[in-house]
Each structure stands twice: as C-alpha cells, then as structure tokens.
Design an enzyme around this catalytic site. Sequence first.
Site, PDB file in Angstrom:
ATOM      1  N   CYS A 112       9.412  65.537  10.049  1.00 29.73           N
ATOM      2  CA  CYS A 112       9.389  66.804   9.294  1.00 29.73           C
ATOM      3  C   CYS A 112       7.978  67.325   9.054  1.00 29.73           C
ATOM      4  O   CYS A 112       7.789  68.514   8.812  1.00 29.73           O
ATOM      5  CB  CYS A 112      10.125  66.647   7.967  1.00 29.73           C
ATOM      6  N   HIS A 126       7.919  72.864   3.713  1.00 31.22           N
ATOM      7  CA  HIS A 126       8.998  72.286   4.511  1.00 31.22           C
ATOM      8  C   HIS A 126      10.298  72.531   3.757  1.00 31.22           C
ATOM      9  O   HIS A 126      10.370  72.369   2.541  1.00 31.22           O
ATOM     10  CB  HIS A 126       8.748  70.788   4.690  1.00 31.22           C
ATOM     11  N   ASN A 179      17.517  71.920   6.804  1.00 30.16           N
ATOM     12  CA  ASN A 179      16.291  71.210   7.172  1.00 30.16           C
ATOM     13  C   ASN A 179      16.199  71.152   8.700  1.00 30.16           C
ATOM     14  O   ASN A 179      16.986  70.460   9.343  1.00 30.16           O
ATOM     15  CB  ASN A 179      16.320  69.807   6.561  1.00 30.16           C
TER      16      ASN A 179
HETATM   17  N1  ACO Z   1      29.150  65.786  -0.454  1.00 32.19           N
HETATM   18  C1  ACO Z   1      29.674  65.295  -1.580  1.00 32.19           C
HETATM   19  N2  ACO Z   1      29.196  64.194  -2.188  1.00 32.19           N
HETATM   20  C2  ACO Z   1      28.128  63.599  -1.609  1.00 32.19           C
HETATM   21  C3  ACO Z   1      27.543  64.063  -0.433  1.00 32.19           C
HETATM   22  C4  ACO Z   1      28.098  65.222   0.169  1.00 32.19           C
HETATM   23  N3  ACO Z   1      27.612  65.760   1.273  1.00 32.19           N
HETATM   24  N4  ACO Z   1      26.505  63.262  -0.113  1.00 32.19           N
HETATM   25  C5  ACO Z   1      26.425  62.321  -1.057  1.00 32.19           C
HETATM   26  N5  ACO Z   1      27.416  62.514  -1.971  1.00 32.19           N
HETATM   27  C6  ACO Z   1      27.699  61.738  -3.174  1.00 32.19           C
HETATM   28  C7  ACO Z   1      27.158  60.347  -3.107  1.00 32.19           C
HETATM   29  O1  ACO Z   1      28.068  59.497  -2.447  1.00 32.19           O
HETATM   30  C8  ACO Z   1      27.019  60.000  -4.568  1.00 32.19           C
HETATM   31  O2  ACO Z   1      28.281  59.622  -5.085  1.00 32.19           O
HETATM   32  P1  ACO Z   1      28.390  58.422  -6.152  1.00 32.19           P
HETATM   33  O3  ACO Z   1      27.590  58.901  -7.337  1.00 32.19           O
HETATM   34  O4  ACO Z   1      29.852  58.352  -6.371  1.00 32.19           O
HETATM   35  O5  ACO Z   1      27.787  57.222  -5.481  1.00 32.19           O
HETATM   36  C9  ACO Z   1      26.643  61.347  -5.214  1.00 32.19           C
HETATM   37  O6  ACO Z   1      27.023  62.345  -4.279  1.00 32.19           O
HETATM   38  C10 ACO Z   1      25.179  61.475  -5.548  1.00 32.19           C
HETATM   39  O7  ACO Z   1      24.412  61.065  -4.417  1.00 32.19           O
HETATM   40  P2  ACO Z   1      22.840  61.082  -4.421  1.00 32.19           P
HETATM   41  O8  ACO Z   1      22.355  60.635  -3.085  1.00 32.19           O
HETATM   42  O9  ACO Z   1      22.320  60.408  -5.620  1.00 32.19           O
HETATM   43  O10 ACO Z   1      22.588  62.666  -4.610  1.00 32.19           O
HETATM   44  P3  ACO Z   1      21.239  63.420  -4.824  1.00 32.19           P
HETATM   45  O11 ACO Z   1      21.324  64.311  -5.994  1.00 32.19           O
HETATM   46  O12 ACO Z   1      20.042  62.515  -4.716  1.00 32.19           O
HETATM   47  O13 ACO Z   1      21.204  64.392  -3.552  1.00 32.19           O
HETATM   48  C11 ACO Z   1      20.195  64.535  -1.391  1.00 32.19           C
HETATM   49  C12 ACO Z   1      21.221  63.834  -2.276  1.00 32.19           C
HETATM   50  C13 ACO Z   1      20.594  66.000  -1.272  1.00 32.19           C
HETATM   51  C14 ACO Z   1      20.178  63.877  -0.035  1.00 32.19           C
HETATM   52  C15 ACO Z   1      18.806  64.454  -2.056  1.00 32.19           C
HETATM   53  O14 ACO Z   1      18.545  63.146  -2.470  1.00 32.19           O
HETATM   54  C16 ACO Z   1      17.703  64.914  -1.116  1.00 32.19           C
HETATM   55  O15 ACO Z   1      17.630  66.060  -0.734  1.00 32.19           O
HETATM   56  N6  ACO Z   1      16.771  64.026  -0.749  1.00 32.19           N
HETATM   57  C17 ACO Z   1      15.680  64.356   0.099  1.00 32.19           C
HETATM   58  C18 ACO Z   1      16.034  63.974   1.454  1.00 32.19           C
HETATM   59  C19 ACO Z   1      15.475  64.855   2.530  1.00 32.19           C
HETATM   60  O16 ACO Z   1      15.434  66.038   2.404  1.00 32.19           O
HETATM   61  N7  ACO Z   1      15.047  64.224   3.635  1.00 32.19           N
HETATM   62  C20 ACO Z   1      14.636  64.920   4.791  1.00 32.19           C
HETATM   63  C21 ACO Z   1      13.297  64.566   5.284  1.00 32.19           C
HETATM   64  S1  ACO Z   1      12.146  64.156   4.133  1.00 32.19           S
HETATM   65  C22 ACO Z   1      11.822  65.522   3.426  1.00 32.19           C
HETATM   66  O17 ACO Z   1      11.967  66.502   4.077  1.00 32.19           O
HETATM   67  C23 ACO Z   1      11.369  65.604   2.071  1.00 32.19           C
END
Ligand code: ACO
Length: 325
Positions: free
Chosen positions: A115, A252, A282
């Site tokens: 990224c 980004h 993304n």
């Molecule tokens: N739909 C519904 N529920 C979901 C989904 C989905 N697509 N994905 C995960 N869940 C659930 C999980 O299973 C979890 O359930 P649980 O509480 O029963 O275990 C719940 O939602 C919460 O999951 P988390 O992973 O804690 O959710 P969070 O608020 O952290 O959001 C996300 C997840 C969107 C991936 C976030 O952490 C994020 O954006 N992280 C950055 C990752 C990223 O962008 N990486 C790309 C490259 S690096 C960069 O660019 C920065």
Amino acid sequence: MNIIRSVIKGCGSYLPEKILHNEELAKSVDTSDEWIVERTGIRQRHIAAEGEKTSDLAMRAAEKALLAAGLGIDDIDMIVLATATPDETFPATATAVQAGLGMYHGAAFDVQAVCSGFIYAMTVADNFIRCGQAKRIIVIGAETFSRILDWTDRATCVLFGDGAGAVILEAQEGKGDNTDRGILTTHLHSDGRHHDLLYVDGGPSSTKTVGHLRMRGREVFRHAVVNLAAVVHESLDKLGLEASDIDWIVPHQANRRIIEGTGRKLGLGTDKIIITVDRHANTSAASVPLALAAGVEDGRIKKGDLVLMEAMGGGFTWGACLARW
Ligand code: ACO
C-alpha cells in the site's frame, strides 16, 4: 541556490468498468452494507474484468497522465511502477507498460511496498531526477487486488478494489526553498517484524502459488494511525512547516476512520483531505494517485497548493511525500 526539483506535470487514473456494491457482496459473504460503511466508509469498489491485467490498468492511467502533461512517450526516459499484484512473477509489469506505450528506450521497473508502493516509487523517481539520471519519469501505482483476495473471508474481501493512477514527474529548476513547485521532501520507513499482521500466504519461492491476502485488521489499524501521524510530522519538521500550511492531504485510502484519525491528530478536518475510499475501497499502491487524480480533476488541488501524500501497508512499510503542485 538553484536546485533540481521533480515537478508533477500531470496525472491520470483508470478504474475498471465493473462496480461491486456492498449489497451485492453481502449476497455471497456474511456481511452487510451497514457494517462495511460504519467500520470502513467503503460503499463500492471496482473489479477488473476477466483477462484485464494490472498492466492494462496502468497503461490507461499513464496515457491519461501523458495527455494531462501535454507530453508524448518519446519525452519520457523512465517508468517506475508500484504494484503488489504484477501480471507475472517476472518480468516487471512496468516493462509490459513500456512496450504497450510504444517506448523502446530508457528503463522500466517495478517497486514493491504494497500500500505504500506509490510513495516509495515517487521517492525512487525523485532521487533519479534530482541526481540528474532522468528528466521525465512516469510514476504509476496499479493493482488488481481482486485476484489475491480470499472471497470467502469477510474480514478482508470487503476492503479492497482494483485500479491505477499515474503522474508525470519532470526535472525543473527551483530556488531550493519551500515555495518551489515539485517534491519538497520524501520519507520512507519499514519494519519487517510485522510480517504476520498483513501478508499474502503464497509466492514463487515459498509455496510456488500466488496465495491470498491475510490480515489482522485491528492490529494493522492501531499501527497505521501512529505511524502515519509520525511520518507526517517528520516531513513537516524537515521543512519547518506546520500542519496548517498543508492545503491537501492525499492519504492512502484504506479506511475512512484511519484517514479521519490521522487528520484529527494533525488538527485538519475532512475539508482538507481528498477521500475516495467510499468509491474505490483500498486499491493499495493505486490509492494515492487515484485520489490525487480525483482532486485535480474536480478542481480542488490547484497549482501552488502544498499537497501531502502518505501511506502505510504490508511489511510494514510507510512513508510520506510532500509536494507543491
Ligand atoms: N462484516 C461483518 N462483520 C465482520 C466483517 C464483515 N465484513 N469483518 C469482520 N467482522 C466482525 C468480526 O468477526 C468481529 O466479530 P466478533 O466481535 O464477533 O469477533 C467484528 O466484526 C469486529 O471485528 P474487528 O476486526 O475488531 O473490526 P474493526 O472495527 O477493527 O474493523 C477493519 C475491521 C475494517 C478491518 C479495521 O480493523 C481496519 O480497517 N484495519 C486496517 C486494515 C487495513 O486497512 N489494511 C490494509 C493495508 S494497511 C493500511 O492500509 C493501513
């Protein structure tokens, strides 16, 4: 003292025709439009057609950037392409773009920093220009992340999309102060200890397969906000500038909450940030140049504006590029 600066002469972007909305995705994987919008800000993403390769997207973006710059391919002496989803393991996707654009001179190569790839590619290109080894370079970020997603993993497949963006950098003389047009400073970082938080579980020398993207989203999120704010401050400090001097942040586009969180840390609201994550999701290395092109095309980014580009990705890698448009 007069110095050489890499001035951004033009930019362009390309998105595949097919749009995949959250509602459609929710039919094949256990998720919902509400969850995706609330947690990420993403509403839709573009998906490359069967047979449409990263080089095809890259070429379309590069052609538009050349047009915007009023230049032809004979004016260019290098192509630097950032991608984590190359057409093939080798040769470099940049060489396919070179051939496709009818460029039979100079050099073309890929840069891999996921990224952060576009920030890395801009830095490499800027250094070639400033040391006098190249006069005009096409810098491209292009990805087909749809090819490396596990479409059964709701935690990752909802987050990414395909696309490409490109800029043309040109060597021009500057006075050597912050009023110069062009790239004013770039800063790169990486920390390989975080491999397991974001990686692809395949590769030619490990599994001999392409593999799928694996991510521990919550941990990545935590690192992203801290690292991005730090590298932005590093860039501003280098030039003796304040966050309030920035006209536009072009971040980004991973998650609207990361983007807004970084803006808040700098005391800058969303009226100063180019946000495309809702439309593009993304797109990894393509996300910054896609957002740049969007901001330029709709007239927000204007000549003389101070533009801060920043990104973080797998590795971890992260970086920033501060430029005057
Ligand atoms: N739909 C519904 N529920 C979901 C989904 C989905 N697509 N994905 C995960 N869940 C659930 C999980 O299973 C979890 O359930 P649980 O509480 O029963 O275990 C719940 O939602 C919460 O999951 P988390 O992973 O804690 O959710 P969070 O608020 O952290 O959001 C996300 C997840 C969107 C991936 C976030 O952490 C994020 O954006 N992280 C950055 C990752 C990223 O962008 N990486 C790309 C490259 S690096 C960069 O660019 C920065």
